[in-house]
Motif scaffolding. Structure first.
Motif, PDB file in Angstrom:
ATOM      1  N   GLN A   1     -32.705  34.025  49.509  1.00 38.31           N
ATOM      2  CA  GLN A   1     -32.921  33.923  50.951  1.00 38.31           C
ATOM      3  C   GLN A   1     -34.418  33.894  51.199  1.00 38.31           C
ATOM      4  OE1 GLN A   1     -31.297  37.268  53.059  1.00 38.31           O
ATOM      5  NE2 GLN A   1     -32.349  36.779  54.945  1.00 38.31           N
ATOM      6  N   GLY A   2     -34.845  33.153  52.208  1.00 32.99           N
ATOM      7  CA  GLY A   2     -36.250  33.119  52.570  1.00 32.99           C
ATOM      8  C   GLY A   2     -36.990  31.984  51.887  1.00 32.99           C
ATOM      9  N   ALA A   3     -38.312  32.044  51.969  1.00 32.05           N
ATOM     10  CA  ALA A   3     -39.152  30.992  51.403  1.00 32.05           C
ATOM     11  C   ALA A   3     -40.471  31.578  50.917  1.00 32.05           C
ATOM     12  CB  ALA A   3     -39.411  29.911  52.450  1.00 32.05           C
ATOM     13  N   PHE A   4     -41.069  30.872  49.960  1.00 29.66           N
ATOM     14  CA  PHE A   4     -42.343  31.270  49.369  1.00 29.66           C
ATOM     15  C   PHE A   4     -43.271  30.070  49.301  1.00 29.66           C
ATOM     16  CE2 PHE A   4     -39.308  34.287  47.698  1.00 29.66           C
ATOM     17  CZ  PHE A   4     -39.997  35.483  47.687  1.00 29.66           C
ATOM     18  N   ASP A   5     -44.545  30.284  49.638  1.00 30.39           N
ATOM     19  CA  ASP A   5     -45.564  29.280  49.381  1.00 30.39           C
ATOM     20  C   ASP A   5     -46.049  29.455  47.948  1.00 30.39           C
ATOM     21  OD1 ASP A   5     -45.560  27.994  51.826  1.00 30.39           O
ATOM     22  OD2 ASP A   5     -47.264  29.135  52.631  1.00 30.39           O
ATOM     23  N   VAL A   6     -46.216  28.333  47.261  1.00 33.30           N
ATOM     24  CA  VAL A   6     -46.804  28.319  45.924  1.00 33.30           C
ATOM     25  C   VAL A   6     -48.292  28.079  46.134  1.00 33.30           C
ATOM     26  CG1 VAL A   6     -46.829  27.201  43.666  1.00 33.30           C
ATOM     27  CG2 VAL A   6     -44.672  27.377  44.964  1.00 33.30           C
ATOM     28  N   VAL A   7     -49.112  29.057  45.744  1.00 35.11           N
ATOM     29  CA  VAL A   7     -50.533  29.038  46.064  1.00 35.11           C
ATOM     30  C   VAL A   7     -51.354  28.968  44.776  1.00 35.11           C
ATOM     31  CG1 VAL A   7     -52.404  30.302  47.199  1.00 35.11           C
ATOM     32  CG2 VAL A   7     -50.078  30.433  48.123  1.00 35.11           C
TER      33      VAL A   7
ATOM     34  N   THR B   1     -43.656  24.637  48.707  1.00 33.39           N
ATOM     35  CA  THR B   1     -42.894  25.737  49.283  1.00 33.39           C
ATOM     36  C   THR B   1     -41.536  25.743  48.610  1.00 33.39           C
ATOM     37  OG1 THR B   1     -44.047  25.565  51.396  1.00 33.39           O
ATOM     38  CG2 THR B   1     -41.946  26.724  51.405  1.00 33.39           C
ATOM     39  N   LEU B   2     -41.117  26.915  48.139  1.00 37.39           N
ATOM     40  CA  LEU B   2     -39.810  27.080  47.506  1.00 37.39           C
ATOM     41  C   LEU B   2     -38.915  27.868  48.445  1.00 37.39           C
ATOM     42  CD1 LEU B   2     -40.918  28.099  43.886  1.00 37.39           C
ATOM     43  CD2 LEU B   2     -40.317  25.819  44.728  1.00 37.39           C
TER      44      LEU B   2
ATOM     45  N   ALA C   1     -42.124  32.119  32.320  1.00 36.95           N
ATOM     46  CA  ALA C   1     -41.251  33.061  31.603  1.00 36.95           C
ATOM     47  C   ALA C   1     -40.749  32.440  30.306  1.00 36.95           C
ATOM     48  CB  ALA C   1     -40.079  33.484  32.492  1.00 36.95           C
ATOM     49  N   MET C   2     -40.341  31.175  30.378  1.00 38.95           N
ATOM     50  CA  MET C   2     -39.802  30.520  29.190  1.00 38.95           C
ATOM     51  C   MET C   2     -40.877  30.282  28.129  1.00 38.95           C
ATOM     52  SD  MET C   2     -36.611  30.339  29.849  1.00 38.95           S
ATOM     53  CE  MET C   2     -35.888  29.210  28.694  1.00 38.95           C
ATOM     54  N   THR C   3     -42.122  30.057  28.563  1.00 32.36           N
ATOM     55  CA  THR C   3     -43.219  29.820  27.615  1.00 32.36           C
ATOM     56  C   THR C   3     -44.027  31.085  27.338  1.00 32.36           C
ATOM     57  OG1 THR C   3     -44.711  29.142  29.405  1.00 32.36           O
ATOM     58  CG2 THR C   3     -43.456  27.399  28.291  1.00 32.36           C
ATOM     59  N   ARG C   4     -43.654  32.166  28.019  1.00 32.02           N
ATOM     60  CA  ARG C   4     -44.350  33.452  27.887  1.00 32.02           C
ATOM     61  C   ARG C   4     -45.857  33.316  28.108  1.00 32.02           C
ATOM     62  NH1 ARG C   4     -40.989  36.932  23.492  1.00 32.02           N
ATOM     63  NH2 ARG C   4     -39.000  36.555  24.497  1.00 32.02           N
ATOM     64  N   SER C   5     -46.170  32.582  29.144  1.00 33.98           N
ATOM     65  CA  SER C   5     -47.572  32.384  29.497  1.00 33.98           C
ATOM     66  C   SER C   5     -47.877  33.123  30.802  1.00 33.98           C
ATOM     67  CB  SER C   5     -47.878  30.892  29.643  1.00 33.98           C
ATOM     68  OG  SER C   5     -47.044  30.297  30.607  1.00 33.98           O
ATOM     69  N   LEU C   6     -49.147  33.219  31.113  1.00 33.42           N
ATOM     70  CA  LEU C   6     -49.553  33.868  32.357  1.00 33.42           C
ATOM     71  C   LEU C   6     -49.156  32.991  33.540  1.00 33.42           C
ATOM     72  CD1 LEU C   6     -53.126  35.132  31.401  1.00 33.42           C
ATOM     73  CD2 LEU C   6     -50.972  36.412  31.387  1.00 33.42           C
ATOM     74  N   ARG C   7     -48.911  33.624  34.671  1.00 37.08           N
ATOM     75  CA  ARG C   7     -48.559  32.896  35.890  1.00 37.08           C
ATOM     76  C   ARG C   7     -49.726  31.988  36.275  1.00 37.08           C
ATOM     77  NH1 ARG C   7     -43.172  33.816  36.224  1.00 37.08           N
ATOM     78  NH2 ARG C   7     -42.680  36.028  36.297  1.00 37.08           N
ATOM     79  N   VAL C   8     -49.425  30.736  36.588  1.00 30.31           N
ATOM     80  CA  VAL C   8     -50.479  29.788  36.955  1.00 30.31           C
ATOM     81  C   VAL C   8     -50.685  29.705  38.457  1.00 30.31           C
ATOM     82  CG1 VAL C   8     -50.206  28.393  34.874  1.00 30.31           C
ATOM     83  CG2 VAL C   8     -48.909  27.810  36.920  1.00 30.31           C
ATOM     84  N   ALA C   9     -49.745  30.229  39.214  1.00 28.82           N
ATOM     85  CA  ALA C   9     -49.838  30.195  40.676  1.00 28.82           C
ATOM     86  C   ALA C   9     -49.344  31.536  41.219  1.00 28.82           C
ATOM     87  CB  ALA C   9     -48.983  29.060  41.234  1.00 28.82           C
ATOM     88  N   SER C  10     -49.614  31.747  42.479  1.00 32.10           N
ATOM     89  CA  SER C  10     -49.102  32.923  43.190  1.00 32.10           C
ATOM     90  C   SER C  10     -47.994  32.465  44.117  1.00 32.10           C
ATOM     91  CB  SER C  10     -50.216  33.579  44.011  1.00 32.10           C
ATOM     92  OG  SER C  10     -51.273  33.995  43.183  1.00 32.10           O
TER      93      SER C  10
END
Length: 184
Positions: free
Chosen positions: A55-61, A74-75, A86-95
């Protein structure tokens, strides 16, 4: 059936799951509420989970407040978030920042790996859904790259077929039905 399972069943992922599979997936996850303006995660954080937006929405920043931020997408409800890292076990590239009150299922990567090792149908369907989601996003990026790429100069003796940008159709879920046939 609890609220999280009902909401999950209303997503494109949920459409592939039986009620029992949706319940199993919801039980292996943690439901979280995110208030408007709060972050689900921030760029640079480690990633050991991904999320189904119920539910709701998120901006990808992209970027940082001090150096400038840009909302690139926007998701909304039914979409996945954070699955690539998560699948590549890497750091988040966006907020991801909530643009309204939101509810997500927080699916720990370790829990999904356990379900996959146990050959649980819900986990297998989730991986198929992740693959389709990533393929759609890659196809969209490829289209953007092609649209912006310089046009190659034709060889002198070769006829060139011109294609206008108006003839290039954007990719959407209907156009990618072939993926559903391959993985469905």
């Amino acid at each position: 059936m609890n609220d999280a399972v009902q909401r999950l069943m209303q997503t494109s992922l949920g459409n592939t799951l039986s009620a029992a599979e949706a319940s199993e997936l919801a039980q292996s996850a943690t439901g979280r509420s995110i208030a408007r303006g709060n972050y689900l995660f921030r760029a640079g954080e480690s990633s050991d989970a991904f999320f189904v937006i119920l539910q709701g929405a998120f901006d990808v920043v992209l970027g940082q407040a001090a150096t400038g931020e840009a909302v690139v997408a926007t998701l909304g409800a039914g979409q996945l978030a954070g699955e690539l890292e998560a699948m590549t076990r890497s750091l988040r590239v966006a907020s991801l920042v909530a643009t309204e009150e939101a509810t997500v299922l927080d699916i720990p990567l370790g829990q999904m790996q356990t379900m996959l090792a146990d050959n649980r149908a819900a986990a297998n369907k989730l991986v198929q859904h992740i693959a389709k989601t990533l393929a759609r996003r890659l196809a969209a990026v490829n289209q953007m790259i092609l649209a912006r790429a310089p046009k190659p100069e034709p060889a002198i003796d070769e006829p060139v077929e011109q294609v206008s940008e108006a003839d290039v159709m954007p990719i959407d879920d209907e156009d990618l039905g072939v993926l559903d046939k391959l993985w469905g």
